[in-house]
Design a protein around this motif. Structure first.
Motif, mmCIF file in Angstrom:
data_model
loop_
_atom_site.group_PDB
_atom_site.id
_atom_site.type_symbol
_atom_site.label_atom_id
_atom_site.label_comp_id
_atom_site.label_asym_id
_atom_site.label_seq_id
_atom_site.Cartn_x
_atom_site.Cartn_y
_atom_site.Cartn_z
ATOM 1 N N LYS A 68 0.854 -1.185 0.000
ATOM 2 C CA LYS A 68 0.000 0.000 0.000
ATOM 3 C C LYS A 68 0.895 1.241 0.000
ATOM 4 N N TRP A 71 1.510 7.339 -1.807
ATOM 5 C CA TRP A 71 1.816 8.192 -2.951
ATOM 6 C C TRP A 71 1.964 9.654 -2.550
ATOM 7 N N THR A 549 -0.736 0.426 -7.049
ATOM 8 C CA THR A 549 -1.121 -0.016 -5.714
ATOM 9 C C THR A 549 -1.569 -1.476 -5.750
#
Length: 770
Positions: A68, A71, A549
């Motif tokens: 995960k 970003w 992801t």
């Protein structure tokens, strides 16, 4: 009966929950036995492997292993920028140096850089880019170091290698981090001014990538030195090869295994790999002969010595540095490998992109620029898309070094993938240029770069080794959030403390794996389940963040299952390790590409480049997963289950479309902001006598003549012109179809086109034109 069964199940569940929740019970009834199993499957790790694993820092690759990625964290990293002083150095001395370089004469006539070039490099501080100002160096950032090397490499590989080696893994870098203050004060100012020419000798005939097999040895002893008796030192015997700058070096950095059979330094006899700095005029040092690496004119050669006595003070770091050489090398390599080879590789790719696009527009066949043919478009798109991603990775990785990171896994990724993509770009450029590319001579701006590509593939960790053993092999342990903790706990000599540490890591690891099972499946089902896309990004890029992801979760899950199922055998399953490394690498390259687009201010003109490079890389990830699932040695049902978790709706990603490739190719077939950004930082000469300048002029002229040529074509179709080729323009001028200025422009285009497409020829007695 049913009630009894329900009570039994409730009791069993209660017991399991209690065991898992109460740390003392969990450790002794569960974790203790898992620890024993873990120790059995744990691969044997040599001392050199352990030091390599411990080297460097974990950076963005840790996020990619998390399943995960954050970003927001990626985009929050500051955009790497040059200081005014660094920009001035690029626009001044670096530009001047490039103007002095003639790669054909360097490689064909001199087989070396001319003396004025050597002097200019030394006097202008090119050997001291990374040396701090307090020691007389430039004190430049990693980004500036990268930009300087990239620009020079686009002009001359011989000069680029000469400049990059003293600023990469070598005496200066090692002294900065590990040298004594006395060593720094003595050597760094001399290195910065070019009064000393350094080289570093690690590789030998019997030990290349396998440093543990290093046969070169030093024996601690006492001897005579500079007229003094009973000096503590060592007698060193070695044989090295492939040493860049070795033939002209004045100071030799040397790696060898040190032994102390008489116990002069302590009780241990085997002291480990040690590094020393040896002036090359020391009696017994044999140096000066040259190798000839693929017509490269950079200085490279062997050296050796037998029972050469050197004082202990010549060990980097003094007595404290004894036995710590491999650790020093791995830590410095983690940063150095992230800069020089990615810079030279990107410089080559940018040269390929700029010249191939221009040549594709200027060269005409069947009355059409060859760049307009769909087959050539495909190649031009690949050159441009690869170059865009390569430059993104180069800049982001240099920025990480400037943030204080020593990203060992990332440096292996960019070393391997940027040198390989550079090879693809140059091969593609040669295909576009055809005969222009293969005929050697002063007007050929590609062939020497083509010849030198295997050098980058080979050095600083051969690419086959890097892909198959290092990227995932090191990344899985360093980048994974829990594996290194578990390994350290398993090897802890304090059994009680080790069990506690292992238990804590294991429980977190189990929860991590369970989360990734659900994430991988749900993310594969639909993007609506994927969270964490940064706010405000363009709608064009949202899907890319989501796919990355999704694949990060699948990668983390597959890594856990593979390590659990295969254990130490995974180390020997090199092709599986290579494919897992490919996935990790593509995740990193895609991350860098998205960050580049954001850092550049989301230019709309660059969107085709972004789309091509991202779609190509995501498709490669999909293919790597598919190949893993086809080849992993698991039971059919287990492979089917993993395929369901990773591809619940099947493999739906496709490579870049023909339409997209057409759009990308058109960006480099004409002058424009996207083409300039893509090839920024390389040397583009302006003198009329320069082949690259002639190509640029021909491109601009071809664009300007396009309207005129359309006029002539329309006139022919209408029957207003009957002449052919040159006569057609003259007739059009006479009939008033074109103006005298337009006729002059067509004549100029004819001259420039001929200059561009012509190749060199030589007298019949030509000798030495390899």
């Amino acid at each position: 009966m049913l009630l009894s069964f329900i009570l039994f199940m409730l009791s069993l569940i209660t017991i399991i929950v209690v065991v898992m929740v109460v740390p003392f019970l969990r450790r002794h009834l569960f974790s203790k036995w898992i620890l024993k199993f873990f120790r059995r499957i744990l691969p044997q790790i040599s001392q050199t492997e352990q030091e390599a694993l411990d080297a460097g820092t974990v950076w963005w690759e840790g996020e990619l292993f998390s399943g995960k990625p954050d970003w927001h964290k990626l985009l929050a990293y500051p955009k790497p920028v040059l200081s005014p002083e660094e920009s001035a150095f690029l626009e001044g001395p670096t530009e001047q140096l490039c103007a002095m370089l003639d790669e054909w004469r360097i490689t064909h006539e001199h087989y070396d850089l001319p003396p004025p070039v050597w002097q200019f490099i030394k006097e202008n501080g090119f050997f001291g880019l990374i040396i701090p100002k307090e020691y007389g160096g430039c004190g430049f950032s990693a980004l500036a170091h990268s930009e300087v090397v990239m620009k020079i490499s686009s002009r001359s590989n011989s000069a680029a290698v000469t400049v990059m080696v003293p600023n990469s893994l070598g005496p200066a870098e090692l002294l900065l981090h590990y040298g004594t203050e006395e060593q720094k004060q003595h050597y760094l100012p001399r290195l910065a001014k070019g009064n000393e020419v350094p080289c570093f000798a690690l590789t030998g005939p019997e030990a290349g990538s396998d440093a543990g097999a290093l046969p070169d040895v030093g024996i601690v002893c006492r001897g005579e030195f500079n007229g003094q008796q009973d000096v503590l030192g060592m007698r060193v015997t070695w044989e090295k090869r492939y040493i860049t700058l070795g033939p002209v070096a004045t100071i030799l950095g040397l790696a060898f295994k040190l032994r102390d059979p008489d116990g002069l330094l302590g009780s241990e006899e085997e002291l480990g790999i040690t590094l020393a700095l040896i002036p090359t005029n020391t009696p017994g040092v044999n140096i000066g002969r040259r190798h000839f690496p693929l017509n490269g004119a950079f200085q490279n050669g062997p050296n050796s010595g037998k029972d050469v006595f050197i004082p202990m003070e010549w060990v980097i770091g003094g007595r404290e540095g004894v036995g710590n050489g491999w650790k020093m090398l791995m830590n410095c390599l983690a940063a150095g490998r992230a800069i020089s080879l990615p810079a030279t590789s990107t410089g080559a790719a940018k040269l390929a992109a700029r010249t191939s696009g221009a040549y594709g527009r200027v060269r005409v066949q069947f009355k059409l620029p060859i760049g307009y043919f769909e087959g050539v478009e495909e190649v031009l798109a690949r050159i441009a898309g690869n170059t865009y991603m390569m430059d993104a990775a180069r800049v982001m990785t240099a920025g990480a070094v400037d943030l204080g990171e020593k990203p060992s896994v990332v440096s292996a990724i960019v070393k391997y993938h940027l040198t390989e993509r550079s090879r693809q770009a140059i091969n593609d450029a040669m295909d576009v240029h055809g005969g222009k590319g293969i005929c050697m001579g002063p007007s050929n701006y590609l062939a020497r770069t083509y010849q030198q590509i295997p050098v980058g593939i080979t050095v600083e960790g051969a690419n086959i080794l890097t892909r198959n053993m290092i990227i995932f092999g090191q990344g899985a342990i360093r980048g994974h959030p829990y594996v290194l903790q578990e390994i350290n706990a398993a090897s802890d000599p304090d059994k009680k403390r080790g069990l506690v540490s292992f238990d804590q890591a294991l429980i977190s690891h189990i929860a991590f794996s369970v989360r990734n099972v659900f994430r991988s499946f749900l993310y594969g089902v639909g993007s609506r389940y994927i969270k964490g896309v940064p706010e405000g990004v363009l709608s064009d890029t949202v899907g890319y963040y989501q796919q990355l992801t999704r694949f990060s979760a699948a990668f983390a899950l597959f890594t856990d299952i593979a390590m659990l199922k295969l254990g130490g055998a995974l180390k020997r399953k090199e092709r599986l390790s290579a494919r897992l490394g490919d996935i990790l690498s593509m995740l990193y390259l895609c991350s860098a590409t998205l960050k580049r687009f954001e850092d550049d201010g989301r230019p709309a003109a660059d969107l085709p480049l972004l789309h091509w490079s991202m779609q190509d890389a995501l498709y490669r990830i999909q293919q790597a997963f598919d190949e893993l699932l086809r080849n992993v040695p698991w039971h059919f049902l287990m492979r089917a289950g993993m395929r369901l978790l990773i591809f619940p709706l099947g493999r739906r990603l496709a490579p870049p479309s023909d339409t997209l490739s057409h759009s990308v190719a058109r960006l480099i077939l004409a002058p424009g902001e996207a083409r300039d950004r893509l090839t920024a930082g390389i040397y583009v000469p302006t003198a009329d006598s320069e082949p690259l300048a002639q190509l640029e002029q021909a491109l601009e002229c071809a664009i300007a003549c396009e309207v005129i040529e359309n006029k002539l074509g329309d006139a022919v179709k209408a029957g207003h012109l009957t002449g052919q080729n040159d006569a057609k323009a003259a007739e059009a001028l006479t009939r008033g179809i074109i103006t005298s200025e337009e006729a002059a422009l067509l004549e100029k285009m004819k001259v420039l086109r001929r200059q561009v497409i012509m190749v060199d020829d030589f007298p019949p007695n030509l000798r030495g034109c390899e």
